[in-house]
Design a protein around this motif. Structure first.
Motif, PDB file in Angstrom:
ATOM      1  N   GLU A 189     -27.081   0.262  -6.350  1.00 16.25           N
ATOM      2  CA  GLU A 189     -25.803   0.272  -5.696  1.00 16.25           C
ATOM      3  C   GLU A 189     -25.874   0.199  -4.242  1.00 16.25           C
ATOM      4  O   GLU A 189     -26.626   0.853  -3.522  1.00 16.25           O
ATOM      5  CB  GLU A 189     -24.728   1.175  -6.258  1.00 16.25           C
ATOM      6  CG  GLU A 189     -24.639   0.859  -7.753  1.00 16.25           C
ATOM      7  CD  GLU A 189     -23.387   1.799  -8.042  1.00 16.25           C
ATOM      8  OE1 GLU A 189     -22.076   1.356  -8.151  1.00 16.25           O
ATOM      9  OE2 GLU A 189     -23.436   2.955  -8.255  1.00 16.25           O
ATOM     10  N   VAL A 234     -24.338   0.843  -0.497  1.00 16.72           N
ATOM     11  CA  VAL A 234     -23.277   1.746  -0.145  1.00 16.72           C
ATOM     12  C   VAL A 234     -23.384   1.942   1.507  1.00 16.72           C
ATOM     13  O   VAL A 234     -24.362   1.884   2.088  1.00 16.72           O
ATOM     14  CB  VAL A 234     -23.743   3.318  -0.602  1.00 16.72           C
ATOM     15  CG1 VAL A 234     -23.635   3.603  -1.978  1.00 16.72           C
ATOM     16  CG2 VAL A 234     -25.142   3.928  -0.144  1.00 16.72           C
ATOM     17  N   TYR A 269     -29.392   4.372  -4.852  1.00 18.03           N
ATOM     18  CA  TYR A 269     -28.306   3.879  -3.907  1.00 18.03           C
ATOM     19  C   TYR A 269     -29.191   3.112  -2.498  1.00 18.03           C
ATOM     20  O   TYR A 269     -29.978   3.775  -2.191  1.00 18.03           O
ATOM     21  CB  TYR A 269     -27.369   4.769  -3.535  1.00 18.03           C
ATOM     22  CG  TYR A 269     -26.616   5.221  -4.550  1.00 18.03           C
ATOM     23  CD1 TYR A 269     -25.547   4.664  -4.956  1.00 18.03           C
ATOM     24  CD2 TYR A 269     -26.854   6.542  -5.143  1.00 18.03           C
ATOM     25  CE1 TYR A 269     -24.609   5.073  -6.035  1.00 18.03           C
ATOM     26  CE2 TYR A 269     -25.946   7.235  -6.121  1.00 18.03           C
ATOM     27  CZ  TYR A 269     -24.986   6.135  -6.575  1.00 18.03           C
ATOM     28  OH  TYR A 269     -24.040   6.624  -7.800  1.00 18.03           O
ATOM     29  N   ASP A 281     -20.737  -1.352  -2.982  1.00 13.08           N
ATOM     30  CA  ASP A 281     -20.209  -0.908  -4.249  1.00 13.08           C
ATOM     31  C   ASP A 281     -19.568   0.270  -3.920  1.00 13.08           C
ATOM     32  O   ASP A 281     -18.608   0.431  -4.709  1.00 13.08           O
ATOM     33  CB  ASP A 281     -21.226  -0.767  -5.101  1.00 13.08           C
ATOM     34  CG  ASP A 281     -21.961  -2.122  -5.464  1.00 13.08           C
ATOM     35  OD1 ASP A 281     -21.631  -3.244  -5.887  1.00 13.08           O
ATOM     36  OD2 ASP A 281     -23.348  -1.987  -5.089  1.00 13.08           O
ATOM     37  N   LYS A 282     -19.920   1.087  -3.050  1.00 16.13           N
ATOM     38  CA  LYS A 282     -19.402   2.663  -2.846  1.00 16.13           C
ATOM     39  C   LYS A 282     -19.424   2.643  -1.413  1.00 16.13           C
ATOM     40  O   LYS A 282     -20.249   2.059  -0.564  1.00 16.13           O
ATOM     41  CB  LYS A 282     -20.044   3.657  -3.660  1.00 16.13           C
ATOM     42  CG  LYS A 282     -19.835   3.535  -5.178  1.00 16.13           C
ATOM     43  CD  LYS A 282     -20.648   4.572  -5.762  1.00 16.13           C
ATOM     44  CE  LYS A 282     -20.159   4.721  -7.308  1.00 16.13           C
ATOM     45  NZ  LYS A 282     -20.584   3.786  -8.117  1.00 16.13           N
ATOM     46  N   PHE A 285     -11.298  -2.811  -2.526  1.00 14.67           N
ATOM     47  CA  PHE A 285     -11.218  -2.149  -3.714  1.00 14.67           C
ATOM     48  C   PHE A 285     -10.158  -2.247  -4.746  1.00 14.67           C
ATOM     49  O   PHE A 285     -10.043  -1.463  -5.497  1.00 14.67           O
ATOM     50  CB  PHE A 285     -11.844  -0.635  -3.755  1.00 14.67           C
ATOM     51  CG  PHE A 285     -13.333  -0.406  -3.217  1.00 14.67           C
ATOM     52  CD1 PHE A 285     -14.343  -1.126  -3.476  1.00 14.67           C
ATOM     53  CD2 PHE A 285     -13.461   0.621  -2.100  1.00 14.67           C
ATOM     54  CE1 PHE A 285     -15.692  -0.874  -2.980  1.00 14.67           C
ATOM     55  CE2 PHE A 285     -14.638   0.870  -1.777  1.00 14.67           C
ATOM     56  CZ  PHE A 285     -15.923   0.016  -2.041  1.00 14.67           C
ATOM     57  N   GLN A 290      -9.919   6.345  -8.389  1.00 12.21           N
ATOM     58  CA  GLN A 290     -10.877   7.414  -8.151  1.00 12.21           C
ATOM     59  C   GLN A 290     -11.003   8.099  -9.448  1.00 12.21           C
ATOM     60  O   GLN A 290     -12.502   8.697  -9.850  1.00 12.21           O
ATOM     61  CB  GLN A 290     -10.561   8.320  -7.132  1.00 12.21           C
ATOM     62  CG  GLN A 290     -10.657   7.680  -5.858  1.00 12.21           C
ATOM     63  CD  GLN A 290     -12.030   7.485  -5.334  1.00 12.21           C
ATOM     64  OE1 GLN A 290     -12.612   6.588  -5.429  1.00 12.21           O
ATOM     65  NE2 GLN A 290     -12.564   8.611  -4.757  1.00 12.21           N
ATOM     66  N   GLN A 301     -13.198   5.260 -11.959  1.00 11.95           N
ATOM     67  CA  GLN A 301     -14.546   5.017 -11.338  1.00 11.95           C
ATOM     68  C   GLN A 301     -14.701   5.438  -9.702  1.00 11.95           C
ATOM     69  O   GLN A 301     -14.138   4.339  -9.082  1.00 11.95           O
ATOM     70  CB  GLN A 301     -15.011   3.620 -11.680  1.00 11.95           C
ATOM     71  CG  GLN A 301     -16.446   3.301 -11.484  1.00 11.95           C
ATOM     72  CD  GLN A 301     -16.692   1.994 -11.814  1.00 11.95           C
ATOM     73  OE1 GLN A 301     -15.888   1.157 -12.252  1.00 11.95           O
ATOM     74  NE2 GLN A 301     -18.137   1.619 -11.787  1.00 11.95           N
ATOM     75  N   GLN A 354     -15.269   5.222  -6.023  1.00 11.96           N
ATOM     76  CA  GLN A 354     -15.723   4.399  -5.125  1.00 11.96           C
ATOM     77  C   GLN A 354     -15.817   4.790  -3.820  1.00 11.96           C
ATOM     78  O   GLN A 354     -16.692   4.360  -2.996  1.00 11.96           O
ATOM     79  CB  GLN A 354     -15.229   2.883  -5.411  1.00 11.96           C
ATOM     80  CG  GLN A 354     -15.537   2.154  -6.412  1.00 11.96           C
ATOM     81  CD  GLN A 354     -14.793   0.769  -6.607  1.00 11.96           C
ATOM     82  OE1 GLN A 354     -13.622   0.829  -6.872  1.00 11.96           O
ATOM     83  NE2 GLN A 354     -15.811  -0.308  -6.252  1.00 11.96           N
ATOM     84  N   HIS A 383     -17.758  15.294  -6.477  1.00 10.13           N
ATOM     85  CA  HIS A 383     -18.538  14.120  -6.272  1.00 10.13           C
ATOM     86  C   HIS A 383     -20.210  14.351  -6.074  1.00 10.13           C
ATOM     87  O   HIS A 383     -20.674  13.292  -6.003  1.00 10.13           O
ATOM     88  CB  HIS A 383     -17.966  13.574  -4.778  1.00 10.13           C
ATOM     89  CG  HIS A 383     -16.542  12.770  -5.020  1.00 10.13           C
ATOM     90  ND1 HIS A 383     -15.756  12.558  -4.322  1.00 10.13           N
ATOM     91  CD2 HIS A 383     -15.744  12.672  -6.420  1.00 10.13           C
ATOM     92  CE1 HIS A 383     -14.696  11.785  -4.626  1.00 10.13           C
ATOM     93  NE2 HIS A 383     -14.738  11.991  -6.070  1.00 10.13           N
TER      94      HIS A 383
END
Length: 365
Positions: free
Chosen positions: A18, A20, A104, A303-304, A328, A340, A343, A345, A354
């Protein structure tokens, strides 16, 4: 020998990871609840901590290991720049090292205020030895006395939507106070749903009188903060340029987004311009954290978004910056909170709930 947080980045195929954007925090993030952050989460980072302590010992400054493991949190001990800067840098860089790069891919880094220096360290624009030299030097500039101060004031509604009229009202107060003989007042940081205002004591006193009180809390004076990102820092900027030469800087290995929303890419960074921006422009000019976040997500489509610790004071401002552009699909605080739960992000490493999402490391309970 120093840690290289990027050492295994090329070993993993980015297609399976993903994307980031990583955000580094500023000065106000190590508070009472963060006492012991290093020893709790980063007992394995002895080499990093010892290298910082060794550098500070030569400056006859307190070891960050001792500050972090103090029996009691002290505003007098933990909040001055000469201590807070190095302590926060160690916590944030150690968090960055813990991001699981098998899952990530860090596509860009940015930060808030002092977080710009940390972001450069994460992106390797400052090597570890050079990063502590830059951060500790700039953080210690006002050890003999603060120059001015800062207050923070909300410009959003209860739904975390920025109120343009409230922003204009703050601008009008800054303009009005600046016309008063002996007063200096400036916008310091555009911080999501907040404005950070800085100035001399006369200017700050006038601002507190003129800004409407909100929730019996705001306008809020930030303890042990100088008039960062304003012309009042001209002497600090000049001293920084004299003490910290260009050769301490290098091209980043990860794209960086600065406090103007300007992009610094690995293959096109002019080191002299980076040095000039870091030690001149951003020291004496407003820092637009909101724009930095918005440019970062628009340019790199992550993605995040990961906010480094210590603490989670920057999580709200980051979310508000994203809500402002409906990123988002977050339109307000409610939609952000709902998303949140389903899912996450926006990942805050200072939040225990987290941390496990992005790192496989265990920590001391």
């Amino acid at each position: 020998m120093s840690f290289n947080p990027h050492s295994d980045q090329s070993k993993h195929g980015s297609a399976e990871r993903e994307r980031v954007v990583v955000v580094a925090p500023g000065r106000g993030c190590y508070n009472k609840t963060e006492l012991g952050y290093l020893v709790k989460y980063h007992a394995d980072k002895k080499q990093l901590v010892e290298s910082i302590d060794h550098f500070r010992a030569k400056q006859q400054q307190a070891a960050i290991s001792e500050l972090d493991q103090a029996k009691k949190y002290s505003f007098k001990l933990h909040t001055p720049g000469e201590n807070a800067s190095a302590l926060i840098y160690a916590c944030a860089l150690a968090d960055f090292m813990d991001i699981d790069q098998s899952r990530y891919e860090v596509v860009a880094v940015t930060g808030n205020s002092m977080g710009w220096y940390i972001a450069m360290a994460c992106a390797d624009a400052l090597s570890q030895p050079n990063a502590i030299e830059v951060i500790n030097t700039m953080g210690s500039m006002m050890a003999d006395g603060l120059i001015g101060g800062q207050i923070i004031y909300p410009v959003m509604d209860a739904h975390w939507q920025v109120n343009s009229q409230a922003k204009k009202a703050v601008e009008q107060v800054i303009h009005q106070v600046s016309q008063i003989d002996g007063c200096e007042l400036y916008l310091s940081i555009n911080l999501g749903g907040y404005q950070v205002i800085a100035g001399n004591e006369a200017g700050l006193s006038q601002a507190v009188e003129l800004l409407p009180s909100i929730d019996d809390k705001y306008p809020l004076r930030l303890y042990n903060h100088g008039a960062f990102h304003t012309p009042l820092m001209q002497d600090i900027s000049q001293r920084g340029q004299e003490l910290l030469p260009v050769h301490l800087f290098q091209a980043p290995t990860i794209p960086m987004v600065d406090g103007r929303g300007h992009l610094w890419y690995p293959l096109s960074t002019d080191i002299r311009q980076l040095h000039q921006y870091t030690l001149r422009n951003q020291v004496v000019e407003p820092y637009d954290f909101t724009r930095a976040i918005q440019v970062a997500v628009k340019e790199f489509a992550p993605d995040k978004v990961i906010v480094l610790g210590p603490g989670n004071t920057l999580g709200g401002a980051t979310a508000q910056s994203l809500i402002d552009i409906n990123w988002f699909a977050w339109a307000d605080k409610a939609s952000f909170s709902t998303a949140q739960v389903k899912q996450p992000q926006l990942i805050s490493m200072g939040d225990e709930a987290h941390r496990h999402l992005i790192t496989q490391r265990h920590f001391v309970t």
